[in-house]
Write a protein that holds these residues in place. Structure first.
Motif, PDB file in Angstrom:
ATOM      1  N   MET A   1      10.019  11.056 -23.064  1.00 34.57           N
ATOM      2  CA  MET A   1      10.360  10.544 -21.758  1.00 34.57           C
ATOM      3  C   MET A   1      11.311   9.365 -21.931  1.00 34.57           C
ATOM      4  SD  MET A   1       7.249   8.283 -20.076  1.00 34.57           S
ATOM      5  CE  MET A   1       6.144   9.497 -20.664  1.00 34.57           C
ATOM      6  N   LYS A   2      12.348   9.338 -21.104  1.00 33.44           N
ATOM      7  CA  LYS A   2      13.330   8.241 -21.140  1.00 33.44           C
ATOM      8  C   LYS A   2      13.190   7.418 -19.872  1.00 33.44           C
ATOM      9  CE  LYS A   2      16.940  10.360 -23.896  1.00 33.44           C
ATOM     10  NZ  LYS A   2      18.339  10.755 -23.959  1.00 33.44           N
ATOM     11  N   ARG A   3      13.257   6.100 -20.052  1.00 29.60           N
ATOM     12  CA  ARG A   3      13.236   5.191 -18.907  1.00 29.60           C
ATOM     13  C   ARG A   3      14.329   4.147 -19.084  1.00 29.60           C
ATOM     14  NH1 ARG A   3       7.243   3.418 -19.081  1.00 29.60           N
ATOM     15  NH2 ARG A   3       7.930   1.837 -17.641  1.00 29.60           N
ATOM     16  N   LYS A   4      14.826   3.617 -17.955  1.00 26.00           N
ATOM     17  CA  LYS A   4      15.917   2.638 -17.967  1.00 26.00           C
ATOM     18  C   LYS A   4      15.372   1.238 -17.715  1.00 26.00           C
ATOM     19  CE  LYS A   4      19.253   5.925 -16.167  1.00 26.00           C
ATOM     20  NZ  LYS A   4      20.175   6.220 -15.069  1.00 26.00           N
ATOM     21  N   GLU A  30      10.282   5.886 -29.520  1.00 24.38           N
ATOM     22  CA  GLU A  30      11.025   6.773 -30.413  1.00 24.38           C
ATOM     23  C   GLU A  30      12.421   6.247 -30.707  1.00 24.38           C
ATOM     24  OE1 GLU A  30      10.694  10.389 -28.036  1.00 24.38           O
ATOM     25  OE2 GLU A  30       9.515  11.253 -29.670  1.00 24.38           O
ATOM     26  N   LYS A  31      13.132   5.842 -29.645  1.00 26.90           N
ATOM     27  CA  LYS A  31      14.524   5.427 -29.794  1.00 26.90           C
ATOM     28  C   LYS A  31      14.876   4.437 -28.691  1.00 26.90           C
ATOM     29  CE  LYS A  31      19.189   7.330 -29.881  1.00 26.90           C
ATOM     30  NZ  LYS A  31      20.010   8.505 -29.642  1.00 26.90           N
ATOM     31  N   THR A  32      15.684   3.455 -29.047  1.00 28.19           N
ATOM     32  CA  THR A  32      16.140   2.456 -28.090  1.00 28.19           C
ATOM     33  C   THR A  32      17.664   2.395 -28.124  1.00 28.19           C
ATOM     34  OG1 THR A  32      14.154   1.148 -28.491  1.00 28.19           O
ATOM     35  CG2 THR A  32      15.972   0.026 -27.417  1.00 28.19           C
ATOM     36  N   GLN A  33      18.291   2.483 -26.950  1.00 29.46           N
ATOM     37  CA  GLN A  33      19.733   2.304 -26.826  1.00 29.46           C
ATOM     38  C   GLN A  33      19.963   1.084 -25.959  1.00 29.46           C
ATOM     39  OE1 GLN A  33      20.168   6.503 -25.338  1.00 29.46           O
ATOM     40  NE2 GLN A  33      22.083   6.334 -26.466  1.00 29.46           N
ATOM     41  N   ILE A  34      20.674   0.098 -26.502  1.00 27.98           N
ATOM     42  CA  ILE A  34      20.965  -1.132 -25.755  1.00 27.98           C
ATOM     43  C   ILE A  34      22.485  -1.279 -25.689  1.00 27.98           C
ATOM     44  CG2 ILE A  34      20.645  -3.630 -25.648  1.00 27.98           C
ATOM     45  CD1 ILE A  34      18.147  -3.219 -27.447  1.00 27.98           C
ATOM     46  N   PHE A  35      22.979  -1.581 -24.497  1.00 29.57           N
ATOM     47  CA  PHE A  35      24.423  -1.642 -24.275  1.00 29.57           C
ATOM     48  C   PHE A  35      24.876  -3.064 -23.972  1.00 29.57           C
ATOM     49  CE2 PHE A  35      22.722   2.463 -23.066  1.00 29.57           C
ATOM     50  CZ  PHE A  35      23.529   3.331 -23.771  1.00 29.57           C
ATOM     51  N   ALA A  41      21.824  -3.456 -20.493  1.00 29.69           N
ATOM     52  CA  ALA A  41      21.325  -2.168 -20.002  1.00 29.69           C
ATOM     53  C   ALA A  41      20.697  -1.430 -21.174  1.00 29.69           C
ATOM     54  CB  ALA A  41      22.462  -1.351 -19.397  1.00 29.69           C
ATOM     55  N   THR A  42      19.524  -0.858 -20.955  1.00 30.05           N
ATOM     56  CA  THR A  42      18.742  -0.280 -22.045  1.00 30.05           C
ATOM     57  C   THR A  42      18.106   1.036 -21.622  1.00 30.05           C
ATOM     58  OG1 THR A  42      18.224  -2.518 -22.805  1.00 30.05           O
ATOM     59  CG2 THR A  42      16.828  -0.752 -23.648  1.00 30.05           C
TER      60      THR A  42
END
Length: 71
Positions: A1-4, A30-35, A41-42
């Motif tokens: 599941m992905k959440r913002k 599992e994975k983190t994307q940070i901009f 924004a993540t």
């Protein structure tokens, strides 16, 4: 599941690396994307749903970062 999420306190690539490492230490993340654009924004991919409070606890070890969910 992905959440913002929005993480306040991120100002550079070093911040991104530290925050990403801290969040990914949690076994349910599992994975983190940070901009940097837009700043802080993540997107977090999770094995199980974590509350904002649980994610904030992961960030508290760093000091200076706060996380809020974006719908």
């Amino acid at each position: 599941m992905k959440r913002k999420f929005q993480i306040e306190g991120i100002s550079c690539g070093g911040c991104v690396t530290r925050v990403k490492r801290a969040l990914e230490e949690h076994p349910a993340v599992e994975k983190t994307q940070i901009f940097l654009q837009p700043k802080g924004a993540t997107i977090i991919s999770m094995k199980e749903e974590l509350s904002v409070d649980e994610l904030q606890e992961q960030l508290n070890e760093l000091e200076g970062y706060t996380i809020t969910e974006i719908n």
